[in-house]
Write a protein that holds these residues in place. Structure first.
Motif, short mmCIF file in Angstrom:
data_model
loop_
_atom_site.label_atom_id
_atom_site.label_comp_id
_atom_site.label_asym_id
_atom_site.label_seq_id
_atom_site.Cartn_x
_atom_site.Cartn_y
_atom_site.Cartn_z
N HIS A 272 -6.04 -34.38 19.95
CA HIS A 272 -5.58 -35.07 18.68
C HIS A 272 -4.22 -34.58 18.25
O HIS A 272 -3.56 -35.51 18.03
N SER B 74 -0.89 -36.38 17.73
CA SER B 74 -0.20 -36.64 16.34
C SER B 74 1.18 -36.23 16.41
O SER B 74 2.35 -36.39 15.85
N LEU C 135 0.33 -27.32 15.62
CA LEU C 135 -0.60 -28.02 14.81
C LEU C 135 -2.16 -27.55 14.89
O LEU C 135 -3.00 -27.64 14.38
N GLU D 286 -4.98 -25.83 13.10
CA GLU D 286 -4.81 -26.36 11.48
C GLU D 286 -4.13 -25.28 10.63
O GLU D 286 -4.85 -24.84 9.86
N LYS E 10 7.23 -36.92 9.85
CA LYS E 10 5.86 -37.76 10.19
C LYS E 10 4.65 -36.76 9.63
O LYS E 10 3.86 -37.16 8.93
N LEU E 11 4.53 -35.64 10.46
CA LEU E 11 3.65 -34.69 10.11
C LEU E 11 3.32 -34.46 8.63
O LEU E 11 2.40 -34.02 8.13
N GLU F 95 2.94 -37.77 6.59
CA GLU F 95 1.64 -38.70 6.97
C GLU F 95 0.29 -37.55 7.02
O GLU F 95 -0.70 -38.04 6.69
N HIS F 96 0.43 -36.38 7.23
CA HIS F 96 -0.74 -35.28 7.55
C HIS F 96 -0.66 -34.34 6.30
O HIS F 96 -1.49 -33.47 6.55
N ARG G 251 1.20 -31.84 6.19
CA ARG G 251 1.58 -30.29 6.71
C ARG G 251 2.41 -29.74 6.00
O ARG G 251 3.72 -30.35 5.76
#
Lengths: 416, 235
Positions: B124, B128, B157, B160, B187-188, B191-192, B194
């Motif tokens: 995963h 990502s 990543l 987590e 992007k991380l 969109e995530h 982070r």
């Protein structure tokens, strides 16, 4: 971090530098292999000598006339024909008066030219009594041994050792166990007198300098009358009741014979009593020393192999400094790092140990197969060598592992 | 959430001391993308080591997710790194001769995550970070510089973490590849969600972040939130 994961890391790390890992393992292989091979040679030699001494008879004492001359060669320097101070009466006295005696057999030996059917041989002829086979571990293969009746009646009968039988009657026609067939019942001539063959003994092999199978047995009284011409015996074999009583029996026999021969000063005894245990312990001392010597030479190469492991591990730690830094940065603890390096070293030595056991065992078997020396691979030496190799891995891996674990992650990451 | 209060760091002892940080304070909220910028000698590497729990400050406090990490010992710091921090370094990011997947799995190995779970999470994370299935079983030395850095991002990543700490991540890359890597970070972050802290000496690189903290001689000289930040082309 589980053991499985650590082993996977170890495998990756070791296979990353196969040549170096291989050479390091080779050092241990040679070390362990030579320990096992050397010890097996030493122990094989020791057990070979001991079993041939044991084949002479168990718990055996031998009285021989004249003082013992040279050390070693139990059956050889028996004062053969040099003195005639021992008589059958001495043997009888020992049998009746000394405690813990299980059996007494006197021998009247001489060397004779023997003929049969046009062949002839020169061999030792031993006059014996019926007690002889029991005491001297002689067993009968064909026919029967000499009986008391035959001894008392001065019968001209003979029992042949297998080598003597083969020399006299050829080996063309043999039984299942390789002995000449159809000899019992035939006659041989000793000093021109005909002796009827009544039995053949089973093979015993040689002990020391004498071949126990190259022998002709005849009744003791017949030997005294027809061959030596006097009433002396050349040796008296005494079997003690157990190994513990041998020393007592030896003392009692010595005192009894001194008294019988009227000698007050033990240093001037006209006989000597040899104790099989003395011989055994002397031999096993020598072979033990030999084994220790060989093992310590081999042990040195094992230590050199261990230093090879340490050297490789230290090089590896230096080379992988940044890797160690990275592992620490992503959460590896000191214990994780030190365990990884320790297991790498231990795996190296265990691989080396396994191959070394195979190599050492193979060398020992090869020496055996070539007939150079009888070797015996003992389980204890394999276990010891394996234990030592694991210990060396841990011992010599410990320091590099500690160095790796105590690296500062910041400095390790910056290391060029 | 990162709360740094009045941090100093002094190296050496006796007469030859050198103070790399002279009282630095800031707060970084979850989900921020911050660049810590400054020339060499400004103390940004020291700052990175302290933020990354590789080192502790001489004085001052550092709360990471409410935990005071400024007085922890080596073993406790290792635990914090394992759970809360993901690193992306300038060079030597991956274990050589090891597959991409194994590299990314490694933090989870140290964290004691089970085999099935960690493979799932590693795959995963790799997706990502913009890598495809075909890369997973490549050895790390068979990849290009940009791919290596994206594998490193995936590894950062995978557990987590509260904080992804990137130390000059584009320093060894050409401009175009560097853009791709910076785009991955953006992007991380967007969109995530982070939290990313980027350590760099290049203003061009720092401008990809939403907020830029500039250090000089061990103190903060500016702390600006940019509304016109540079966009890296997304991958």
């Amino acid at each position: 971090m589980t053991l499985n994961d650590t082993l996977q890391e170890t495998f990756t790390a070791l296979s990353a530098n196969k040549v170096r890992s291989g050479l390091t393992v080779l050092g241990i292989v040679i070390g362990i292999g030579s320990v096992i091979a050397m010890v097996s040679v030493g122990q094989g030699a020791a057990s070979g000598i001991q079993s041939s001494i044991q084949s002479l008879g168990s718990n055996l004492l031998q009285v021989t006339p004249g003082a013992a001359r040279t050390a070693g060669g139990f059956g050889v320097s028996g004062g053969r024909g040099t003195s005639s101070t021992l008589k059958q009466d001495d043997a009888n006295a020992i049998a009746s008066q000394v405690q813990y005696v299980a059996g007494v057999a006197s021998e009247v030996s001489s060397r004779q030219q023997i003929t049969a059917k046009g062949t002839n041989t020169n061999t030792s002829v031993i006059g014996v009594t019926s007690a002889y086979p029991e005491i001297r571990n002689v067993s009968i293969d064909q026919g029967s041994f000499i009986s008391d009746d035959q001894n008392n009646s001065l019968a001209k009968v003979a029992v042949l050792g297998p080598t003597a039988a083969g020399d006299l009657f050829g080996t063309d026609d043999t039984t299942a166990d390789g002995l000449p067939n159809g000899i019992v019942g035939q006659t041989i001539r000793i000093k021109g007198m005909e002796f009827k063959v009544i039995g053949i003994t089973a093979a015993k092999g040689s002990s020391g300098f004498s071949n126990q199978d190259d022998t002709v047995y005849i009744p003791a009284k017949s030997a005294q009358r027809f061959l030596t011409g006097n009433d002396s015996v050349s040796s008296i074999d005494i079997q003690a009741s157990s190994a513990d009583t041998m020393a007592t029996v030896q003392d009692d026999v010595t005192n009894l014979l001194l008294a019988l021969h009227g000698i007050s000063d033990p240093t001037k005894a006209d006989f000597s009593v040899l104790n099989q245990n003395d011989l055994l312990s002397a031999v096993s001392n020598v072979s033990q020393t030999l084994t220790i010597l060989l093992a310590s030479i081999a042990g040195i190469s094992l230590i050199v192999g261990g230093i090879g492991i340490m050297n490789m591990m230290l090089t590896t730690v230096t080379e992988r400094t940044r890797e160690i830094g990275l592992r620490k940065a992503i959460g590896a603890k000191k214990a994780d790092i030190s365990r990884q390096f320790l297991i790498e070293a231990t795996v190296l030595t265990l691989i080396g140990g396994t191959l070394g056991v195979v190599l050492g065992g193979g060398v020992a078997l090869a020496i055996n197969a070539l007939g150079l020396i009888t070797t015996s691979i003992s389980v204890s030496s394999v276990v010891l060598a394996f234990g030592v190799s694991a210990a060396i891995g841990i011992l010599f891996g410990w320091y590099p592992a500690r160095r790796a674990a105590s690296l500062n992650p910041i400095e390790a990451l910056r290391y060029e | 959430m990162i709360e740094v209060t009045d941090i100093t760091k002094t190296y050496g002892n006796g007469d030859t001391t050198f103070q790399a940080l002279k009282g630095v304070s800031f707060t970084i909220e979850d989900g921020e993308f911050v660049a810590i910028m400054g020339p060499s000698g400004s103390g940004k590497s020291t700052m990175m080591h302290i933020l990354g729990c590789l080192d502790i400050p001489t004085t001052g406090t550092y709360f990471l997710d409410g935990k005071d990490v400024s007085t922890m010992d080596d073993e406790q710091l290792a635990d914090i790194r394992k759970d809360k921090v993901g690193f992306v370094f300038q060079a030597f990011n991956l274990l050589p001769r090891t597959t991409v997947l194994r590299n990314v799995v490694l933090p989870l190995v140290y964290a004691g995550v089970g085999i099935d779970e960690r493979e799932k999470r590693a795959k995963h994370a790799l997706v990502s970070a913009g890598l495809t299935e075909s890369h997973f079983l490549h050895k790390s030395n068979e990849l290009s510089g940009g791919q290596i850095q994206r594998v490193a991002i995936a590894r950062a990543l995978v557990n987590e973490p509260t904080l992804i700490l990137a130390d000059e991540p584009t320093g060894n890359l050409d401009t175009k590849t560097g853009e791709v890597v910076l785009g991955t970070f953006q992007k991380l972050n967007e969109e995530h969600g982070r939290t990313i802290v980027l350590i760099t000496h290049e203003p061009d690189v720092a401008e990809h972040a939403k907020r830029i903290i500039t250090l000089r001689d061990g103190t903060i000289v500016s702390d600006t939130t940019s509304h016109t930040r540079r966009r890296a082309h997304h991958i």
